[in-house]
Write a protein that holds these residues in place. Structure first.
Motif: not given
Length: 179
Positions: A33-53
């Protein structure tokens, strides 16, 4: 001499095993779970306007998410719910990105995204290829086996604008694409 040979073989084993263990550790960490949250946060940092839940599933083989939103300065313009991507990772060995299934419960195009700055005028091509540019060569072939979306929502204004420009399209209540 034997001591040097033993030392060299030990060093070689470490150099081979260390990347394998590191990759294994990253894959195990990405499936927590923490690793998947980290991956989602990284993707959101690199793609402006992206939110993954709710990123879930085995990564990299069959990742999924509860909700994905794309937004610009005017707010959200795309929502995707309960999506999953099933990949055949063995096909990558033969340079083939095979997507066995791309599924979603709901895809909603809320509005068109705001236009970015206009692209600079391309320079005329002088090669024999003509005015149509060639597509880039990807390092892998991409194959989509199955696409399934339960519900697609598009605002009436967008559909009406498309019909005015291009004319009505035939209505098909259920579409099935297969090879």
């Amino acid at each position: 001499m034997r001591r040097v040979l033993r030392w060299a073989l030990g060093l070689l084993a470490i150099l081979i095993l260390l990347p394998v263990l590191l990759l294994g550790g990253v894959l195990v960490g990405a499936n927590t779970a923490p690793g998947q949250r980290l991956l989602a946060d990284l993707a959101q940092r690199f793609v402006p306007g992206l939110t993954i839940e709710g990123l879930h599933g085995p990564i990299p083989g069959a990742p999924g998410f509860a909700r994905l939103t794309m937004a610009d300065s005017q707010g959200p313009w795309l929502e995707v719910e309960d999506a999953r991507l099933d990949l055949d990772l063995r096909a990558l060995l033969s340079r083939d990105l095979r997507i066995e299934a791309l599924t979603a419960r709901r895809v909603a195009l809320l509005r068109l995204p705001e236009a970015g700055e206009p692209a600079p005028e391309p320079e005329p091509q002088t090669t024999e290829g003509g005015p149509i540019p060639t597509l880039p060569n990807l390092p892998v072939a991409v194959h989509l086996e199955r696409l399934a979306v339960e519900r697609i929502e598009i605002p009436r204004e967008l559909v009406a604008a498309t019909v005015e420009e291009h004319g009505p399209a035939p209505m098909v209540p259920r579409a099935s694409l297969s090879r």
